[in-house]
Design an enzyme around this catalytic site. Sequence first.
Site, mmCIF file in Angstrom:
data_model
loop_
_atom_site.group_PDB
_atom_site.id
_atom_site.type_symbol
_atom_site.label_atom_id
_atom_site.label_comp_id
_atom_site.label_asym_id
_atom_site.label_seq_id
_atom_site.Cartn_x
_atom_site.Cartn_y
_atom_site.Cartn_z
ATOM 1 N N ASN A 1 25.488 39.709 -89.012
ATOM 2 C CA ASN A 1 25.769 41.344 -88.971
ATOM 3 C C ASN A 1 26.960 41.326 -87.945
ATOM 4 O O ASN A 1 27.206 40.310 -87.192
ATOM 5 C CB ASN A 1 24.640 41.979 -88.315
ATOM 6 C CG ASN A 1 23.574 41.845 -89.233
ATOM 7 O OD1 ASN A 1 23.639 41.678 -90.297
ATOM 8 N ND2 ASN A 1 22.200 42.184 -88.582
ATOM 9 N N ASP B 1 27.332 44.202 -86.008
ATOM 10 C CA ASP B 1 27.260 45.426 -85.194
ATOM 11 C C ASP B 1 26.988 45.322 -83.764
ATOM 12 O O ASP B 1 26.929 46.276 -83.084
ATOM 13 C CB ASP B 1 25.920 46.177 -85.916
ATOM 14 C CG ASP B 1 24.760 45.410 -85.891
ATOM 15 O OD1 ASP B 1 23.898 45.505 -86.819
ATOM 16 O OD2 ASP B 1 24.615 44.566 -85.053
ATOM 17 N N HIS C 1 30.034 36.286 -89.224
ATOM 18 C CA HIS C 1 31.146 37.123 -89.907
ATOM 19 C C HIS C 1 31.833 37.826 -88.863
ATOM 20 O O HIS C 1 32.371 38.844 -89.291
ATOM 21 C CB HIS C 1 30.224 38.194 -90.996
ATOM 22 C CG HIS C 1 29.621 37.274 -92.031
ATOM 23 N ND1 HIS C 1 28.546 37.945 -92.873
ATOM 24 C CD2 HIS C 1 29.908 35.792 -92.256
ATOM 25 C CE1 HIS C 1 28.570 36.962 -93.863
ATOM 26 N NE2 HIS C 1 28.892 35.660 -93.511
ATOM 27 N N CYS D 1 45.799 41.270 -85.050
ATOM 28 C CA CYS D 1 47.150 41.709 -85.683
ATOM 29 C C CYS D 1 47.383 40.912 -86.837
ATOM 30 O O CYS D 1 47.362 39.663 -86.825
ATOM 31 C CB CYS D 1 48.194 41.570 -84.714
ATOM 32 S SG CYS D 1 49.732 42.064 -85.288
ATOM 33 N N CYS E 1 51.323 39.243 -85.448
ATOM 34 C CA CYS E 1 51.445 38.171 -84.397
ATOM 35 C C CYS E 1 49.887 37.631 -83.981
ATOM 36 O O CYS E 1 49.899 36.628 -83.230
ATOM 37 C CB CYS E 1 51.902 38.888 -83.396
ATOM 38 S SG CYS E 1 50.988 40.126 -82.492
ATOM 39 N N CYS F 1 49.653 47.023 -83.848
ATOM 40 C CA CYS F 1 49.665 46.347 -82.715
ATOM 41 C C CYS F 1 50.478 46.884 -81.460
ATOM 42 O O CYS F 1 51.510 47.294 -81.655
ATOM 43 C CB CYS F 1 50.201 44.943 -83.114
ATOM 44 S SG CYS F 1 50.223 43.790 -81.882
ATOM 45 N N THR G 1 18.081 39.465 -94.770
ATOM 46 C CA THR G 1 19.115 39.210 -95.603
ATOM 47 C C THR G 1 18.663 38.787 -97.008
ATOM 48 O O THR G 1 17.798 38.283 -97.346
ATOM 49 C CB THR G 1 19.755 38.065 -94.944
ATOM 50 O OG1 THR G 1 21.058 37.837 -95.814
ATOM 51 C CG2 THR G 1 19.035 36.770 -94.708
ATOM 52 N N SER G 2 19.661 39.546 -97.977
ATOM 53 C CA SER G 2 19.510 39.302 -99.318
ATOM 54 C C SER G 2 19.716 37.906 -99.771
ATOM 55 O O SER G 2 19.238 37.521 -100.905
ATOM 56 C CB SER G 2 20.150 40.216 -100.293
ATOM 57 O OG SER G 2 21.519 39.896 -99.937
ATOM 58 N N GLU H 1 12.184 42.659 -99.382
ATOM 59 C CA GLU H 1 12.017 42.327 -100.790
ATOM 60 C C GLU H 1 12.286 40.761 -100.771
ATOM 61 O O GLU H 1 12.647 40.043 -99.875
ATOM 62 C CB GLU H 1 13.003 42.954 -101.472
ATOM 63 C CG GLU H 1 14.510 42.374 -101.362
ATOM 64 C CD GLU H 1 15.497 43.357 -101.815
ATOM 65 O OE1 GLU H 1 15.178 44.370 -102.342
ATOM 66 O OE2 GLU H 1 16.728 43.103 -101.148
#
Length: 247
Positions: free
Chosen positions: A102, A104, A119, A127, A130, A148, A189-190, A216
Amino acid sequence: MQEKILEAKNIIEESPSLAVLTGAGISAESGIPTFRGSDGLWKNYSPQQLASPNAFKKDPKLVWEWYDWRRQIIDKATPNPGHTALARIEAEKEKFTLITQNIDGLHQKAGSQNIIQLHGSIWEIKCTECGTTETNYEVPIGALPPVCNNCSGIMRPGTVWFGEIIPMSIIDKTILSIEESEVMIIIGTSGVVEPAASMGLMAKQSGKKVIEINLEQTPNSSLYDVFIQAKSGETLPLFYKIDEIYN
Ligand code: BV8
Ligand code: ZN
């Protein structure tokens, strides 16, 4: 279900070292849409149209509109009992690593300490010219795409997109934390995005006990020691010692 929760509780309580992998599902109860669920983020666009270098090159404004929209949702979100439970379990363990897909930042807000953000973070921007990176909490972010301050190049979200390499230092740290743990818990997580999707299997192959909590079944659920089909926000609080009793 009760006996599975009890089985997981015993495994977790008996282990001094845990590695936890989380995905979008743990933030669902905080009001943040997941990617592949029925109300998922990928409903109208495919991942490759929004979370890839080509997508950004083709239409940086569209990609930024998607991220700016997500930043506005995430900005209002607060950690749910699943996030806070992980922070409490961490405090009870000798060794605890939280590996999250995540972006977030809710694990940080909940007080988790030893976090690996596989991630990246939605609050980091960098940027494309640069390489200047900065933390930016502006919501909404203003003119899209942001430029930038250093070279006026286009800034991009500081997240890892499809087809982009996750830095080896992060992968090495992740693998080491799994190797050094006795138990791995995989939450929300799937299990389709690599390399995160293979981590549970890797843990199993190196003799760890693996517990999965997900709404699931996922491709590897049947290979894990315990699969609890439930909401993480309702399940995780069952796994820390309720210190009111211990005081
Ligand atoms: C890479 C951007 C080297 C950030 C994302 C093999 C090895 C390596 C790479 C690949 C490979 N095979 C294919 C690849 C390429 C690709 C890949 O995996 N493709 C897949 C789709 C087949 N991987 C990569 O490109 C990675 N790079 O490894 O570099 C390389 C590169 C190319 C080729 C070879 C090697 C980079 C991957 C990062 C991609 N970036 N997003 C952002 O904007 O967020 S992916 C995106 O999916 C998010 O980052 C998210 O974190 C990730 C995973 O999604 P989930 O978190 O699992 O969310 P999802 O909605 O899918 O599932 C939620 C689950 O929760 C559901 O099951 C639901 O039931 C459950 N749930 C819901 N509510 C609850 C709940 N559970 C519990 N309680 C609840 N309340
Ligand atoms: Zn620049």
